[in-house]
Design an enzyme around this catalytic site. Structure first.
Site, mmCIF file in Angstrom:
data_model
loop_
_atom_site.group_PDB
_atom_site.id
_atom_site.type_symbol
_atom_site.label_atom_id
_atom_site.label_comp_id
_atom_site.label_asym_id
_atom_site.label_seq_id
_atom_site.Cartn_x
_atom_site.Cartn_y
_atom_site.Cartn_z
ATOM 1 N N SER A 22 1.537 -1.122 -0.297
ATOM 2 C CA SER A 22 -0.162 -0.175 0.155
ATOM 3 C C SER A 22 0.998 1.274 0.496
ATOM 4 O O SER A 22 0.500 2.355 -0.797
ATOM 5 C CB SER A 22 -1.031 -0.542 1.437
ATOM 6 O OG SER A 22 -1.996 -1.424 1.267
ATOM 7 N N ARG A 26 1.271 4.571 -3.052
ATOM 8 C CA ARG A 26 1.230 5.679 -2.745
ATOM 9 C C ARG A 26 2.333 6.381 -3.193
ATOM 10 O O ARG A 26 3.008 7.840 -3.408
ATOM 11 C CB ARG A 26 0.364 5.715 -1.389
ATOM 12 C CG ARG A 26 -0.556 5.316 -1.158
ATOM 13 C CD ARG A 26 -0.445 4.508 0.216
ATOM 14 N NE ARG A 26 -2.569 4.905 0.325
ATOM 15 C CZ ARG A 26 -3.120 3.362 -0.028
ATOM 16 N NH1 ARG A 26 -2.273 2.420 -0.644
ATOM 17 N NH2 ARG A 26 -4.727 3.328 0.122
ATOM 18 N N GLY A 94 -6.017 -3.422 -8.213
ATOM 19 C CA GLY A 94 -7.359 -2.550 -7.770
ATOM 20 C C GLY A 94 -7.414 -1.145 -7.083
ATOM 21 O O GLY A 94 -7.164 0.108 -7.432
ATOM 22 N N ARG A 122 -14.394 -5.978 -10.232
ATOM 23 C CA ARG A 122 -14.257 -5.302 -9.273
ATOM 24 C C ARG A 122 -14.716 -4.098 -9.574
ATOM 25 O O ARG A 122 -14.769 -3.001 -10.549
ATOM 26 C CB ARG A 122 -13.151 -4.917 -8.826
ATOM 27 C CG ARG A 122 -12.657 -6.354 -8.042
ATOM 28 C CD ARG A 122 -10.862 -5.868 -7.661
ATOM 29 N NE ARG A 122 -10.330 -7.168 -8.415
ATOM 30 C CZ ARG A 122 -9.231 -7.119 -8.311
ATOM 31 N NH1 ARG A 122 -8.107 -6.155 -7.280
ATOM 32 N NH2 ARG A 122 -8.020 -7.561 -9.099
ATOM 33 N N ASP A 317 -7.801 -7.010 4.616
ATOM 34 C CA ASP A 317 -6.866 -8.310 2.871
ATOM 35 C C ASP A 317 -6.643 -9.697 4.321
ATOM 36 O O ASP A 317 -5.732 -10.109 3.888
ATOM 37 C CB ASP A 317 -6.057 -6.869 3.145
ATOM 38 C CG ASP A 317 -6.154 -6.557 2.294
ATOM 39 O OD1 ASP A 317 -7.237 -6.725 1.601
ATOM 40 O OD2 ASP A 317 -5.543 -5.200 1.933
ATOM 41 N N ARG A 348 -14.219 -13.638 -1.966
ATOM 42 C CA ARG A 348 -13.053 -14.674 -0.714
ATOM 43 C C ARG A 348 -13.991 -15.809 0.108
ATOM 44 O O ARG A 348 -13.018 -16.247 0.893
ATOM 45 C CB ARG A 348 -12.222 -13.375 -0.265
ATOM 46 C CG ARG A 348 -10.577 -12.901 -1.016
ATOM 47 C CD ARG A 348 -9.770 -12.075 -0.023
ATOM 48 N NE ARG A 348 -9.247 -11.886 -1.330
ATOM 49 C CZ ARG A 348 -7.839 -11.264 -1.251
ATOM 50 N NH1 ARG A 348 -8.248 -9.784 -0.239
ATOM 51 N NH2 ARG A 348 -6.796 -10.919 -2.072
#
EC number: 2.5.1.19
Length: 432
Positions: A22, A26, A94, A122, A317, A348
């Site tokens: 993540s 960024r 995503g 998605r 997650d 999931r």
């Protein structure tokens, strides 16, 4: 690629993990929005993060990967992106898609973003809606919901006050990135606090941003952000697989070095401690506005718990690997309020329950989660399916460490999406 996992007796070692996925995404985006050089250390070089890197370079950024885990971004400022000459391919990411939609909505040019078969199914409307209110124009498949997405950006992005229907770091981040181009203050109000890497990083790079409870406020930029040196901590989501491995394997002690312990990401540690896990955080420090520490994990006797409500966004997650921990906990573990799991790389909830049943586990699928009756033997001696979902694949590999018999896992190469080094570290903890 099919792999076979055989059981191990114990885990006693020390490991260091690649950078947080993540945060790596960024750092590339915010470094490209900034002016001047940003050097990113411990960058995660995975299929997902490289999708972000390639898309940014396609719109005029200057990003060079000088080694496997080090990247230099020569930032030109937020107003120097150019119209891409081709469709932008986010592949399976995503995060890439949703965050780049925020940036692209504020550019005065035409772009199209798409991805692989999984990504194209998605939901994207949750990002399209607020960005449309800010002035961006979007055209997408199936009534404006799915990629490929055409984006007609504008330099006249407007500030908004937006209440997100669900707590989502990706939705929040897309709005905050677009808001850098707005004149005035934008506020994002969430029903519960989601991970806050974007807010921390924007502040580190010089944005005027404040947080109070579940509200984030940001002022549009009059000057550019400034490039800075940045260290990416080890990924706690990646750590979670090895944490659970040590907890459920007898006579084990595992030290995981330099892991990000951001409070919006340590929900996995909180839940495991609720279950009775022996996990200690040592050598705590702050690096580039993110808290970092070492995790000392010892095998533990776990108890079943109920996980729901505000805790879910903080562990979304990690639920696949929590399910493996739950199979070894005494009593019942319940996951609820987690319908978002059905819209990940695969469904999931369906994937977890289907594969656990193959392994002989008593599990009940529900619309928004599942129940697992714990303290069960994992049978093994079967072939499991990854569903091309990296977190499902890695969770099944951890289950194989304590199975009665070997487990085969199909399509295991999907782990490269987020964690190319998984197999190497997995072999190390098994002392092979």
């Amino acid at each position: 690629m099919k792999i076979e996992v055989t059981p191990t007796e114990n885990i006693n070692t020390e490991i260091t993990l690649p950078g947080d996925k993540s945060i790596s995404h960024r750092a590339l985006i915010i470094g490209s929005l900034a002016e001047g050089e940003t050097k990113i250390h411990n960058f995660l070089s995975s299929e997902d993060t490289l999708s972000t890197l390639n898309i940014l370079n396609s719109i005029g950024a200057n990003i060079k990967q000088i080694s496997e885990d080090e990247v230099i971004v020569e930032g030109k400022g937020k107003d120097n992106f150019i119209e891409p000459s081709n469709v932008l391919n986010a592949k399976n990411s995503g995060t890439t898609t949703r965050l780049m939609m925020g940036v692209l909505s504020a550019q005065n040019f035409y772009s199209v973003i798409t991805g692989d078969d999984s990504l194209r199914e998605r939901p994207m409307k949750r990002v399209i809606d607020p960005l449309s209110k800010m002035g961006g124009r979007f055209f997408a498949r199936k009534n404006g919901e799915f990629a490929p997405i055409t984006i007609l950006g504008t330099k006249d992005i407007s500030p908004i006050v937006y209440k997100t229907p669900v707590a989502s770091a990706q939705v929040k981040s897309a709005i905050l990135l677009a808001a850098l181009y707005a004149k005035g203050e934008t506020q994002v109000i969430e029903p519960a606090k989601s991970r806050d890497h974007t807010e921390r990083m924007l502040k580190y790079f010089g944005a005027n941003i404040t947080q109070k409870d579940t509200t984030v406020a940001i002022q549009g930029l009059t000057n550019n952000l400034k490039g800075r040196e940045f260290f990416v901590p080890g990924d706690i989501s990646s750590a979670s697989f090895f944490i659970v491995a040590a907890l459920i394997t007898k006579n084990s002690t595992l030290l995981i070095k330099n892991v990000g312990i951001n409070p919006t990401r340590t929900g996995i540690l909180s839940v495991l401690k609720m279950m009775g896990a022996d996990i200690k955080i040592i050598n705590e420090k702050t690096l580039t506005n993110e808290p970092v520490g070492d995790l000392l994990v010892k095998s533990s006797s776990l108890e079943g718990v109920e996980i729901k409500g505000e805790m879910i966004p903080l562990i979304i997650d990690e639920i696949p690997i929590l399910a493996i921990a739950a199979t070894q906990a005494k009593g019942k573990t319940t996951i609820k309020d987690a319908k978002e799991l059905r819209y990940k790389e695969t469904d999931r909830i369906r994937a977890i329950t289907s594969e656990l049943k193959k392994l002989g586990i008593d599990v009940l699928e529900k619309e928004d989660g599942f129940d697992i009756i714990g303290d069960q033997k994992i049978r093994g001696n079967c072939t499991c399916e990854s569903y091309n979902d990296h977190r499902i694949a890695m969770s099944l590999a951890i289950a194989g460490l304590i199975a009665d018999n070997p487990i085969e896992i199909d399509n295991f190469e999907c782990v490269n999406i987020s964690f190319p080094e998984f197999t190497e570290i997995f072999e190390k903890i098994r002392c092979i």
